[in-house]
Design an enzyme around this catalytic site. Structure first.
Site, PDB file in Angstrom:
ATOM      1  N   GLY A  36       0.861  -1.299  -0.212  1.00 12.92           N
ATOM      2  CA  GLY A  36       0.057   0.137  -0.054  1.00 12.92           C
ATOM      3  C   GLY A  36       0.916   1.200   0.009  1.00 12.92           C
ATOM      4  N   SER A  75      -3.725  -7.843   2.640  1.00 10.95           N
ATOM      5  CA  SER A  75      -2.921  -8.897   1.958  1.00 10.95           C
ATOM      6  C   SER A  75      -2.404  -8.185   0.590  1.00 10.95           C
ATOM      7  CB  SER A  75      -4.171  -9.995   1.292  1.00 10.95           C
ATOM      8  OG  SER A  75      -3.336 -10.632   0.419  1.00 10.95           O
ATOM      9  N   ALA A 119     -12.096 -10.020   3.192  1.00 12.41           N
ATOM     10  CA  ALA A 119     -12.014  -9.950   1.712  1.00 12.41           C
ATOM     11  C   ALA A 119     -11.239 -11.148   0.995  1.00 12.41           C
ATOM     12  CB  ALA A 119     -11.137  -8.456   1.393  1.00 12.41           C
ATOM     13  N   TYR A 150      -1.112 -17.229  -2.449  1.00  8.10           N
ATOM     14  CA  TYR A 150      -2.345 -16.294  -2.414  1.00  8.10           C
ATOM     15  C   TYR A 150      -3.404 -17.052  -1.967  1.00  8.10           C
ATOM     16  CZ  TYR A 150      -5.308 -12.484  -3.560  1.00  8.10           C
ATOM     17  OH  TYR A 150      -6.311 -11.463  -3.847  1.00  8.10           O
ATOM     18  N   THR A 180     -10.876  -6.159  -9.685  1.00  9.77           N
ATOM     19  CA  THR A 180     -11.374  -4.484  -9.556  1.00  9.77           C
ATOM     20  C   THR A 180     -10.484  -3.738  -9.781  1.00  9.77           C
ATOM     21  OG1 THR A 180     -12.956  -5.346  -7.631  1.00  9.77           O
ATOM     22  CG2 THR A 180     -12.538  -3.125  -7.616  1.00  9.77           C
TER      23      THR A 180
HETATM   24  P1  NAD Z   1      -3.356  -3.454  -2.217  1.00 10.99           P
HETATM   25  O1  NAD Z   1      -2.139  -4.103  -2.355  1.00 10.99           O
HETATM   26  O2  NAD Z   1      -3.560  -1.975  -2.888  1.00 10.99           O
HETATM   27  O3  NAD Z   1      -3.936  -3.407  -0.775  1.00 10.99           O
HETATM   28  C1  NAD Z   1      -3.635  -4.294   0.161  1.00 10.99           C
HETATM   29  C2  NAD Z   1      -3.245  -3.624   1.506  1.00 10.99           C
HETATM   30  O4  NAD Z   1      -2.916  -4.610   2.572  1.00 10.99           O
HETATM   31  C3  NAD Z   1      -1.944  -2.635   1.311  1.00 10.99           C
HETATM   32  O5  NAD Z   1      -2.107  -1.577   1.812  1.00 10.99           O
HETATM   33  C4  NAD Z   1      -0.833  -3.535   2.176  1.00 10.99           C
HETATM   34  O6  NAD Z   1       0.315  -2.653   2.503  1.00 10.99           O
HETATM   35  C5  NAD Z   1      -1.725  -4.113   3.067  1.00 10.99           C
HETATM   36  N1  NAD Z   1      -1.162  -5.320   3.839  1.00 10.99           N
HETATM   37  C6  NAD Z   1      -0.606  -6.335   3.354  1.00 10.99           C
HETATM   38  N2  NAD Z   1      -0.263  -7.161   4.255  1.00 10.99           N
HETATM   39  C7  NAD Z   1      -0.306  -6.603   5.490  1.00 10.99           C
HETATM   40  C8  NAD Z   1      -0.153  -7.006   6.694  1.00 10.99           C
HETATM   41  N3  NAD Z   1       0.676  -8.156   6.972  1.00 10.99           N
HETATM   42  N4  NAD Z   1      -0.181  -5.990   7.943  1.00 10.99           N
HETATM   43  C9  NAD Z   1      -0.845  -4.819   7.479  1.00 10.99           C
HETATM   44  N5  NAD Z   1      -1.094  -4.592   6.099  1.00 10.99           N
HETATM   45  C10 NAD Z   1      -0.829  -5.280   5.207  1.00 10.99           C
HETATM   46  O7  NAD Z   1      -4.636  -4.414  -2.916  1.00 10.99           O
HETATM   47  P2  NAD Z   1      -5.948  -4.200  -3.290  1.00 10.99           P
HETATM   48  O8  NAD Z   1      -6.433  -4.702  -4.451  1.00 10.99           O
HETATM   49  O9  NAD Z   1      -6.528  -3.177  -2.211  1.00 10.99           O
HETATM   50  O10 NAD Z   1      -6.675  -5.561  -2.248  1.00 10.99           O
HETATM   51  C11 NAD Z   1      -7.280  -5.322  -1.189  1.00 10.99           C
HETATM   52  C12 NAD Z   1      -7.779  -6.768  -0.557  1.00 10.99           C
HETATM   53  O11 NAD Z   1      -8.883  -7.283  -1.652  1.00 10.99           O
HETATM   54  C13 NAD Z   1      -6.794  -7.995  -0.436  1.00 10.99           C
HETATM   55  O12 NAD Z   1      -7.036  -8.672   0.661  1.00 10.99           O
HETATM   56  C14 NAD Z   1      -6.945  -8.537  -1.701  1.00 10.99           C
HETATM   57  O13 NAD Z   1      -6.614  -9.865  -1.611  1.00 10.99           O
HETATM   58  C15 NAD Z   1      -8.541  -8.448  -2.164  1.00 10.99           C
HETATM   59  N6  NAD Z   1      -8.793  -8.739  -3.525  1.00 10.99           N
HETATM   60  C16 NAD Z   1      -8.581  -7.631  -4.454  1.00 10.99           C
HETATM   61  C17 NAD Z   1      -9.014  -7.763  -5.781  1.00 10.99           C
HETATM   62  C18 NAD Z   1      -8.879  -6.671  -6.804  1.00 10.99           C
HETATM   63  O14 NAD Z   1      -9.003  -6.974  -7.901  1.00 10.99           O
HETATM   64  N7  NAD Z   1      -8.268  -5.519  -6.586  1.00 10.99           N
HETATM   65  C19 NAD Z   1      -9.753  -8.829  -6.182  1.00 10.99           C
HETATM   66  C20 NAD Z   1      -9.543 -10.026  -5.075  1.00 10.99           C
HETATM   67  C21 NAD Z   1      -9.373  -9.741  -3.760  1.00 10.99           C
END
Ligand code: NAD
Ligand code: UDP
Length: 316
Positions: A36, A75, A119, A150, A180
């Site tokens: 992030g 994640s 999520a 994952y 997304t």
């Molecule tokens: P992203 O990488 O922008 O956001 C994930 C956030 O989690 C980041 O800010 C990261 O720093 C934080 N993070 C990871 N491990 C961590 C930890 N151990 N402790 C604290 N913070 C931690 O990704 P996103 O697209 O915003 O995804 C958000 C969630 O949605 C995730 O769980 C992802 O698996 C899920 N998801 C997203 C999509 C998509 O298309 N964007 C699809 C399926 C699932």
């Protein structure tokens, strides 16, 4: 309500924080910034109902005072091994946050008798043999494949969430998010939408992995967040797909991005770049979300891509 958003500095998490603040909640975003960016939350700095806590949720999570709801989004989420933010480059962190991080977030929810939302992801279906994917499909995942860190972490996260629901009678939700996209995705995230938009703006050919005939269904961030907020309102414990059912090939997406950006750089096919677990087709069956949440996406792909392109142009 006083709510915690793990992964709050990420793409989806930061948009969710905005909506929760707008809805008058007190929001604590917990993030270790592994993928992030604190910049995503900079506009909330100093807000009296917002707090950002830098912490790795795979370690015990301490939050003082009562918490009413936990949105567990932390994640890594990009499958691209070429990006430093892709989960293949962060395999242990990804497995730990899916397992230990989810355990800790559930523990925090249990101690507070808070509602818990996980999520999860369409990746729990792996390279699906059923199409479109319904929630009752068990999936087709290679447990040691290139995406296994994952996929299996999320499958474990779903299992432990259901265990807490059944064994501890906790009020939980599981959302299986499909592809997304939108503003605030990392420029170097490695997923297909940010890659294509960045390449197009920089006048470089768009990199198509494989032959580009694999399909995805792309949901705009505002639609997804709307679905997440609706789900939190309804006691529904089984997994729910949230995504946009409009399916297209990656080649079609590339053509659209070229057209919307006006790029004339064309495409480049990278046959070897496609990993062997890369799903050939993906489209959510959103019947359950329609029925239970009365939700379906409303932002057309062109409109969502235009907003994302605009955001990328500014940041680039
Ligand atoms: P992203 O990488 O922008 O956001 C994930 C956030 O989690 C980041 O800010 C990261 O720093 C934080 N993070 C990871 N491990 C961590 C930890 N151990 N402790 C604290 N913070 C931690 O990704 P996103 O697209 O915003 O995804 C958000 C969630 O949605 C995730 O769980 C992802 O698996 C899920 N998801 C997203 C999509 C998509 O298309 N964007 C699809 C399926 C699932
Ligand atoms: N992809 C591509 N070019 C890129 C990045 C990704 O062709 O520069 C492909 C990738 O191989 C996959 C699809 O686009 O088939 C979607 O990839 P993404 O990384 O967005 O996420 P996935 O849906 O695979 O989790």
């Amino acid at each position: 309500m006083r709510v915690v958003v793990t992964g709050g500095a990420g793409f989806i998490g930061s948009h969710l924080c905005d909506r929760l603040i707008e809805a008058d909640h007190e929001v604590m975003a917990i993030d270790n910034l592994v993928t992030g960016d604190a910049e995503n939350l900079a506009h909330l700095a100093g807000h009296d109902r917002f707090q950002y806590i830098r912490h790795d949720v795979s370690n015990f999570i301490f939050v003082s005072g009562k918490v009413d709801a936990i949105w567990h989004l932390a994640s890594p989420a990009s499958p691209n091994p070429l990006s430093p933010y892709g989960y293949p480059q962060l395999p242990i962190q990804t497995l730990k946050v899916g397992a230990l991080g989810t355990h800790n977030a559930l523990g925090l929810a249990r101690a507070n008798e808070a509602v818990f939302l996980l999520a999860s992801t369409s990746e729990v279906y792996g390279d699906p043999e059923q199409h479109p994917q319904r929630e009752d499909y068990w999936g087709h995942v290679d447990p040691i494949g290139p995406r296994s860190m994952y996929d299996e972490a999320k499958r474990f996260a779903e299992a432990i969430t259901m265990a807490y629901h059944r064994y501890h009678s906790m009020d939980t939700r599981i959302v299986r998010i499909f592809n997304t996209y939108g503003p605030r995705m990392r420029l170097d995230d490695g997923r297909v939408v940010p890659n294509f938009i960045r390449q197009a703006i920089e006048g470089k050919p768009l990199t198509i992995y494989g032959d580009g005939q694999q399909t995805r269904s792309f949901c705009y961030i505002d639609d997804l967040v709307e679905g997440l907020l609706s789900l939190m309102e309804i006691k529904s414990h089984n997994p729910i797909n949230l995504g946009n059912p409009v399916e297209m090939t990656i080649e079609e997406l590339a053509d659209l991005v070229l057209r919307l950006t006006g790029s004339e750089a064309g495409v480049e096919y990278l046959a070897d770049q496609r990993d062997r677990s890369d799903p050939q087709q993906r489209r959510p069956d959103i019947g359950r979300a329609k029925e239970i949440l009365d939700w379906e996406p409303s932002v057309p792909l062109e409109e969502g891509l235009r907003a994302t392109i605009e955001d990328f142009r500014i940041r680039l």
